[in-house]
Design a protein around this motif. Structure first.
Motif, PDB file in Angstrom:
ATOM      1  N   ARG A 194      24.209  63.712  92.328  1.00 11.26           N
ATOM      2  CA  ARG A 194      24.976  63.161  91.213  1.00 11.26           C
ATOM      3  C   ARG A 194      25.668  64.252  90.418  1.00 11.26           C
ATOM      4  O   ARG A 194      25.943  64.101  89.235  1.00 11.26           O
ATOM      5  CB  ARG A 194      24.065  62.344  90.302  1.00 11.26           C
ATOM      6  CG  ARG A 194      23.554  61.038  90.900  1.00 11.26           C
ATOM      7  CD  ARG A 194      24.689  60.125  91.273  1.00 11.26           C
ATOM      8  NE  ARG A 194      24.223  58.775  91.586  1.00 11.26           N
ATOM      9  CZ  ARG A 194      25.027  57.807  92.003  1.00 11.26           C
ATOM     10  NH1 ARG A 194      26.318  58.034  92.160  1.00 11.26           N
ATOM     11  NH2 ARG A 194      24.553  56.611  92.268  1.00 11.26           N
ATOM     12  N   GLY A 195      25.886  65.381  91.053  1.00 13.01           N
ATOM     13  CA  GLY A 195      26.644  66.440  90.389  1.00 13.01           C
ATOM     14  C   GLY A 195      25.801  67.641  90.007  1.00 13.01           C
ATOM     15  O   GLY A 195      24.583  67.542  89.850  1.00 13.01           O
ATOM     16  N   THR A 196      26.459  68.782  89.863  1.00 12.54           N
ATOM     17  CA  THR A 196      25.768  70.014  89.514  1.00 12.54           C
ATOM     18  C   THR A 196      26.461  70.673  88.333  1.00 12.54           C
ATOM     19  O   THR A 196      27.676  70.811  88.314  1.00 12.54           O
ATOM     20  CB  THR A 196      25.779  70.999  90.700  1.00 12.54           C
ATOM     21  OG1 THR A 196      25.236  70.346  91.834  1.00 12.54           O
ATOM     22  CG2 THR A 196      24.937  72.228  90.379  1.00 12.54           C
ATOM     23  N   LEU A 197      25.663  71.053  87.347  1.00 12.09           N
ATOM     24  CA  LEU A 197      26.202  71.740  86.180  1.00 12.09           C
ATOM     25  C   LEU A 197      25.899  73.223  86.251  1.00 12.09           C
ATOM     26  O   LEU A 197      24.841  73.631  86.732  1.00 12.09           O
ATOM     27  CB  LEU A 197      25.571  71.196  84.896  1.00 12.09           C
ATOM     28  CG  LEU A 197      26.144  69.924  84.307  1.00 12.09           C
ATOM     29  CD1 LEU A 197      25.303  69.513  83.103  1.00 12.09           C
ATOM     30  CD2 LEU A 197      27.594  70.125  83.889  1.00 12.09           C
ATOM     31  N   ARG A 198      26.843  74.003  85.761  1.00 15.48           N
ATOM     32  CA  ARG A 198      26.585  75.415  85.556  1.00 15.48           C
ATOM     33  C   ARG A 198      26.421  75.553  84.049  1.00 15.48           C
ATOM     34  O   ARG A 198      27.339  75.252  83.285  1.00 15.48           O
ATOM     35  CB  ARG A 198      27.773  76.224  86.046  1.00 15.48           C
ATOM     36  CG  ARG A 198      27.659  77.702  85.801  1.00 15.48           C
ATOM     37  CD  ARG A 198      28.969  78.332  86.243  1.00 15.48           C
ATOM     38  NE  ARG A 198      28.957  79.769  86.110  1.00 15.48           N
ATOM     39  CZ  ARG A 198      29.229  80.412  84.982  1.00 15.48           C
ATOM     40  NH1 ARG A 198      29.513  79.736  83.882  1.00 15.48           N
ATOM     41  NH2 ARG A 198      29.219  81.720  84.948  1.00 15.48           N
ATOM     42  N   ILE A 199      25.248  75.950  83.627  1.00 12.29           N
ATOM     43  CA  ILE A 199      24.960  76.024  82.190  1.00 12.29           C
ATOM     44  C   ILE A 199      24.817  77.482  81.783  1.00 12.29           C
ATOM     45  O   ILE A 199      23.943  78.192  82.269  1.00 12.29           O
ATOM     46  CB  ILE A 199      23.661  75.276  81.825  1.00 12.29           C
ATOM     47  CG1 ILE A 199      23.699  73.857  82.394  1.00 12.29           C
ATOM     48  CG2 ILE A 199      23.449  75.256  80.316  1.00 12.29           C
ATOM     49  CD1 ILE A 199      22.445  73.056  82.139  1.00 12.29           C
ATOM     50  N   LYS A 212      31.283  73.349  90.661  1.00  9.28           N
ATOM     51  CA  LYS A 212      32.352  73.554  91.643  1.00  9.28           C
ATOM     52  C   LYS A 212      33.557  74.229  90.999  1.00  9.28           C
ATOM     53  O   LYS A 212      34.376  74.819  91.686  1.00  9.28           O
ATOM     54  CB  LYS A 212      32.773  72.210  92.254  1.00  9.28           C
ATOM     55  CG  LYS A 212      31.719  71.628  93.178  1.00  9.28           C
ATOM     56  CD  LYS A 212      32.289  70.451  93.958  1.00  9.28           C
ATOM     57  CE  LYS A 212      31.267  69.339  94.098  1.00  9.28           C
ATOM     58  NZ  LYS A 212      31.466  68.248  93.135  1.00  9.28           N
ATOM     59  N   LYS A 213      33.693  74.073  89.669  1.00 14.37           N
ATOM     60  CA  LYS A 213      34.809  74.746  88.968  1.00 14.37           C
ATOM     61  C   LYS A 213      34.236  75.503  87.781  1.00 14.37           C
ATOM     62  O   LYS A 213      34.442  75.143  86.621  1.00 14.37           O
ATOM     63  CB  LYS A 213      35.802  73.697  88.456  1.00 14.37           C
ATOM     64  CG  LYS A 213      36.509  72.949  89.554  1.00 14.37           C
ATOM     65  CD  LYS A 213      37.419  71.903  88.927  1.00 14.37           C
ATOM     66  CE  LYS A 213      37.863  70.896  89.955  1.00 14.37           C
ATOM     67  NZ  LYS A 213      37.981  69.550  89.400  1.00 14.37           N
ATOM     68  N   PRO A 214      33.487  76.564  88.071  1.00 19.27           N
ATOM     69  CA  PRO A 214      32.712  77.233  87.011  1.00 19.27           C
ATOM     70  C   PRO A 214      33.559  77.830  85.895  1.00 19.27           C
ATOM     71  O   PRO A 214      33.059  78.118  84.823  1.00 19.27           O
ATOM     72  CB  PRO A 214      31.954  78.318  87.777  1.00 19.27           C
ATOM     73  CG  PRO A 214      32.697  78.516  89.047  1.00 19.27           C
ATOM     74  CD  PRO A 214      33.345  77.210  89.371  1.00 19.27           C
ATOM     75  N   ARG A 215      34.853  78.026  86.138  1.00 18.37           N
ATOM     76  CA  ARG A 215      35.682  78.674  85.125  1.00 18.37           C
ATOM     77  C   ARG A 215      36.011  77.749  83.959  1.00 18.37           C
ATOM     78  O   ARG A 215      36.332  78.195  82.872  1.00 18.37           O
ATOM     79  CB  ARG A 215      37.000  79.168  85.739  1.00 18.37           C
ATOM     80  CG  ARG A 215      36.801  80.198  86.813  1.00 18.37           C
ATOM     81  CD  ARG A 215      37.192  81.591  86.348  1.00 18.37           C
ATOM     82  NE  ARG A 215      36.414  82.589  87.048  1.00 18.37           N
ATOM     83  CZ  ARG A 215      35.347  83.195  86.552  1.00 18.37           C
ATOM     84  NH1 ARG A 215      34.932  82.927  85.336  1.00 18.37           N
ATOM     85  NH2 ARG A 215      34.693  84.076  87.262  1.00 18.37           N
ATOM     86  N   ARG A 216      35.993  76.457  84.245  1.00 21.90           N
ATOM     87  CA  ARG A 216      36.445  75.537  83.203  1.00 21.90           C
ATOM     88  C   ARG A 216      35.271  74.874  82.481  1.00 21.90           C
ATOM     89  O   ARG A 216      34.554  74.063  83.068  1.00 21.90           O
ATOM     90  CB  ARG A 216      37.331  74.456  83.847  1.00 21.90           C
ATOM     91  CG  ARG A 216      38.495  74.076  82.945  1.00 21.90           C
ATOM     92  CD  ARG A 216      39.250  72.897  83.502  1.00 21.90           C
ATOM     93  NE  ARG A 216      38.998  71.725  82.710  1.00 21.90           N
ATOM     94  CZ  ARG A 216      38.818  70.515  83.201  1.00 21.90           C
ATOM     95  NH1 ARG A 216      38.846  70.323  84.491  1.00 21.90           N
ATOM     96  NH2 ARG A 216      38.623  69.494  82.392  1.00 21.90           N
ATOM     97  N   THR A 217      35.086  75.237  81.230  1.00 28.04           N
ATOM     98  CA  THR A 217      34.022  74.617  80.445  1.00 28.04           C
ATOM     99  C   THR A 217      34.386  73.166  80.169  1.00 28.04           C
ATOM    100  O   THR A 217      35.496  72.892  79.706  1.00 28.04           O
ATOM    101  CB  THR A 217      33.839  75.365  79.115  1.00 28.04           C
ATOM    102  OG1 THR A 217      33.441  76.695  79.407  1.00 28.04           O
ATOM    103  CG2 THR A 217      32.785  74.705  78.247  1.00 28.04           C
TER     104      THR A 217
END
Ligand SMILES: Nc1ncnc2c1ncn2[C@@H]1O[C@H](COP(=O)(O)OP(=O)(O)OP(=O)(O)O)[C@@H](O)[C@H]1O
Ligand SMILES: [Mg+2]
Lengths: 527, 253
Positions: free
Chosen positions: A126-131, A158-163
């Motif tokens: 159900r998705g992965t967050l980069r925190i 998947k798009k770690p650059r965009r908060t």
């Protein structure tokens, strides 16, 4: 001493607060704003990746739970709990992703907690967050930490650059509650941030445009006042076809067996509707729809049978002595191989242009029926026709049921089962135009009777199917004798259970053909 | 909850330095730890950058769990809380005398927070009073810092006599050498002699170091400021020894 009683710093759950920070406010700006009123000492920034799992039906979400995977550890925590909370890791994984089904988990608390919530459903991503977390200690004039705060920036892994969103959190240090209160008012009044009541998972879902909706394999169709039978049937068929659609991709991808099961349930309900409410759409269209639906059902029969046999393996094991388990295990391998092939075959069909055409054609038939001049039956109001159709079904059940005695042959009981099923369908179709107390009296008793009849039928059908399995065995294979032994053992066990089940059928039937149920149905009779 | 006291009749021997650093080491190694600053001077409290508590009067410490709990404060370190000192602790003695069962009062107070922490460390003022009796009764292990000088040695003996007099078991009393100057011949000789006379001296001794002296400037345990320094290593080793003693002290957890 048990750790749960511990309330020392760190293991106690202290007061805390959380605010939404506009993504346009950078971490540096936020820090600068805080520094106007408080001495802030920032620590080392850490980055974590948290992956979320749930089922197609959101079995965890709707139980206020979330399952996350972080640095190889699986955690099951209340939805509300902060992502940096104290939920213990329940399972350390060796592999990249968790087991798909609850029964694939090792014995333990996690498996127990999941079993009832997942059912037969698979866990899906159900998705992965980069925190990214920057801890900021808030100090008083003695340089003592009085509030532990942090600035958390969340991005799609998947798009770690965009908060995608940012939050400020604050946690009290024991004994410094006044300072937390003061800090809270700074944040609210000087920084003008709003407290954030939504969970991090909810925000991730929103970002992915995923909306958890309670799922049901039975569409509830509300019959409007004065609605014609044709309109009702059209609405129900539309809803059923939508469900067929909704379960197609999961069946193709073979996520779990429930997709196919619900696919078939929708097909079956549509077929029953067409045969129980004859003439509402006109014979032509009804025949064509029925034949299309029949094909869908037939093409999925074999895979569903294999699914059921595989799902039953644990139950079969418990029916057989340990000496026959090796045969059962060998049989399971055979079944799995067959299922693999059958699944591929069905997936190929569901992906084909021919399936696509069939679905389009069915939809067109339905819309055609709703545009044509109505038939006489189609024109009659559902509120009147519905109860009549139900009554007809009930009378059939009652008549057949009363004729059953301890010496009645199996076939008659199986026919009764079909009649009960039809009665159940009509009751559900016309639920919204039937008196609530009739439904309240009848439905629970009917369900119970159907369960008993269903088991009676399954026990008979499975005996026959096991016999077929035996015939189909490749008797040249070295495992064949052992498998045959297990199949024989199962047939014998099912046979004796089947005999006992008959008594249960008779007992439940007594009640259902009795006078109180009759009185409940009498309410449907038109004056 | 295991109970450790740093105690000596003599002032300035390293009780507070010991309590502060041992509490830190225990919180690292042995789980949630509470340091109770029973000295109205509040040196331990100061080292954790806290102020003496206003709310908790001595009487409440001994009678009111809720108040006792609400006076506890989180330190800047994980797993380590502090009960700050209070000026009214000066009157603890008078108060104790006025209460029934005066000798076991402190012990009962600790019972109230049993289960909240794995370890309690008591930092005590340096005199022989009813409070000392309470501390000695309540603790599972009493650590006595002894500077290797004749004067310090004498006060340690005095403490043992006091215990005998008040029928407090001396088995739980363990001396260790504190503020040891290794290049000081007198220190070396005294240590050798005392170890030979009394095998209960712990193996680890705490060296005299600038790091510990400067704790008052940093206001942090040396284990936090210079975790790899000589003093920090010694305190950590001492904590291991102490944990052994506490394990063996037989308090059923
Ligand atoms: N190992 C050490 N090396 C250097 N200085 C030390 C050491 N231990 C303690 N000191 C210093 O000696 C002084 C007294 O130490 P400390 O406060 O720990 O003793 P105390 O027994 O608690 O004193 P009091 O009886 O006043 O409570 C302090 O200034 C402290 O910094
Ligand atoms: Mg002191």
């Amino acid at each position: 001493m048990t750790p749960s009683k511990t309330t020392a710093a760190g293991s106690r759950r202290p007061a805390s607060a959380r605010w939404t920070v506009p993504v346009t406010t950078s971490v540096a700006n936020l820090l600068e704003a805080l520094t106007k009123d408080w001495r802030c000492v920032s620590g080392r920034r850490t980055v974590r990746r948290v992956q979320y799992f749930d089922t197609h039906e959101w079995g965890l979400y709707f139980n206020d739970l979330r399952l996350t995977l972080e640095s190889g550890g699986l955690r099951l925590a209340p939805l509300e709990e902060s992502e940096s909370g104290v939920a213990p890791t329940l399972l350390d994984l060796d592999s990249e992703s968790p087991p798909r089904f609850w029964w694939e988990f090792p014995q333990g608390d996690l498996r127990d907690a999941l079993s009832s919530r997942l059912g037969l459903r698979a866990l899906i991503d159900r998705g992965t967050l980069r925190i990214s977390t920057l801890p900021v200690d808030i100090k008083n004039r003695d340089d003592k930490t009085v509030v532990r705060s942090s600035i958390e920036s969340f991005a799609d892994a998947k798009k770690p650059r965009r908060t995608i969103f940012r939050a400020l959190t604050a946690r009290a240090v024991r004994g410094y509650d006044d300072e937390l209160t003061a800090f809270e008012s700074t944040v609210a009044e000087q920084l003008e941030l709003d407290t954030d009541s939504r969970t991090v998972f909810d925000r991730l879902l929103e970002y992915q445009e995923l909306v958890p909706t309670p799922y049901t394999s039975k569409p509830k169709v509300f019959i409007a006042r004065g609605e014609s039978l044709r309109e009702t049937v059209v609405a129900m068929l539309r809803a059923s076809l939508e469900l067929v659609d909704a379960n197609t991709q999961g069946t193709i991808d073979d996520v779990d067996t429930e997709f196919l099961h619900h696919f078939r349930t929708s097909v079956r309900r549509s077929r029953s509707l067409l045969s129980l409410v004859k003439g509402a759409l006109g014979a032509d269209i009804e025949d064509r729809l029925k034949s299309d639906l029949r094909e869908l059902q037939q093409r999925t029969n074999r895979l569903r049978d294999l699914d059921v046999f595989l799902l039953d393996q644990a139950a079969f094991r418990s029916l057989l002595p340990a000496s026959l388990h090796p045969g059962l295990a060998a049989w399971q391998l055979v079944l799995e191989a067959q299922r693999g092939q059958e699944q591929k075959r069905l997936a190929r069909f569901l992906r084909s242009a021919s399936f696509e055409r069939k679905m389009t054609s069915m939809r067109r038939q339905i819309e055609q029926a709703s545009a044509n001049d109505p038939t006489a039956t189609g024109e009659s109001p559902s509120a009147l026709a519905g109860p009549e159709i139900v009554l007809k079904r009930y009378r059939r059940v009652r008549k057949r049921g009363r004729a059953i005695t301890p010496s009645t042959p199996d076939e008659a009981i199986h026919d009764l089962r079909i009649d009960c099923k039809k009665l159940r369908y009509t009751l559900e179709f016309f639920e919204s135009v039937l008196p609530a107390d009739t439904l309240g009296t009848v439905l629970p008793r009917l369900k119970k009777l159907q369960d008993v009849l269903g088991d009676f039928n399954d026990l008979a059908v499975q005996q026959a199917e096991l016999r077929d399995m035996f015939d189909d065995l490749d008797h040249g294979k070295p495992q064949a004798p052992e498998i045959a032994l297990a199949l024989g053992g199962l047939i014998a066990t099912l046979y004796s259970r089947h005999e006992r089940q008959r008594d249960k059928v008779l007992a439940n039937l007594q009640g259902f053909v009795g006078s109180d149920i009759k009185t409940a149905f009498a309410q449907l009779e038109q004056p | 909850m295991k109970r450790l006291a740093c105690y000596s009749i003599k002032g300035g021997v390293g009780k507070t330095a010991g309590a502060v650093n041992l509490a830190y080491a225990l919180s690292e190694a042995g789980g949630p730890t509470l340091l109770l600053d029973l000295d109205p001077q509040g040196a331990s409290t100061f080292y954790f950058r806290m102020r003496p508590s206003r709310g908790l009067k001595a009487k409440k410490l001994l009678t009111d769990t809720e108040r006792l709990l609400s006076a506890i404060r989180g330190s800047d370190y994980e797993n380590l809380d502090v009960l700050p000192a209070n000026l009214s602790f000066r009157n603890l003695d008078v108060l104790l005398k006025s209460l029934k069962g005066s000798r076991r009062r402190l012990s009962h107070s600790l019972d109230l927070i049993d289960g909240e922490y794995e370890n309690a460390v008591l930092d005590c003022p340096p005199n022989i009073t009813l409070l000392s009796e309470n501390v000695l009764t309540a603790a599972d292990v009493v650590l006595v810092p002894v500077i290797p000088t004749t004067l310090s040695e004498r006060t340690y003996r005095k403490l043992l006599d006091f215990c005998h007099e008040h029928r407090i078991p001396t088995a739980k009393v363990y001396p260790f050498f504190s503020m040891v100057q290794t290049n000081n011949r007198m220190h070396r000789e005294t240590m050798e002699r005392l170890r030979a006379e009394d095998p209960k001296f712990l193996n680890t001794s705490i060296p005299f170091t600038v790091e510990v002296e400067r704790m008052g400037i940093h206001r942090e345990p040396v284990l936090a400021t210079q975790p790899r320094g000589r003093a920090a290593r010694a305190y950590r080793e001492l904590a291991v020894e102490v944990l052994w003693l506490l394990e063996g002290s037989g308090r059923g957890d």
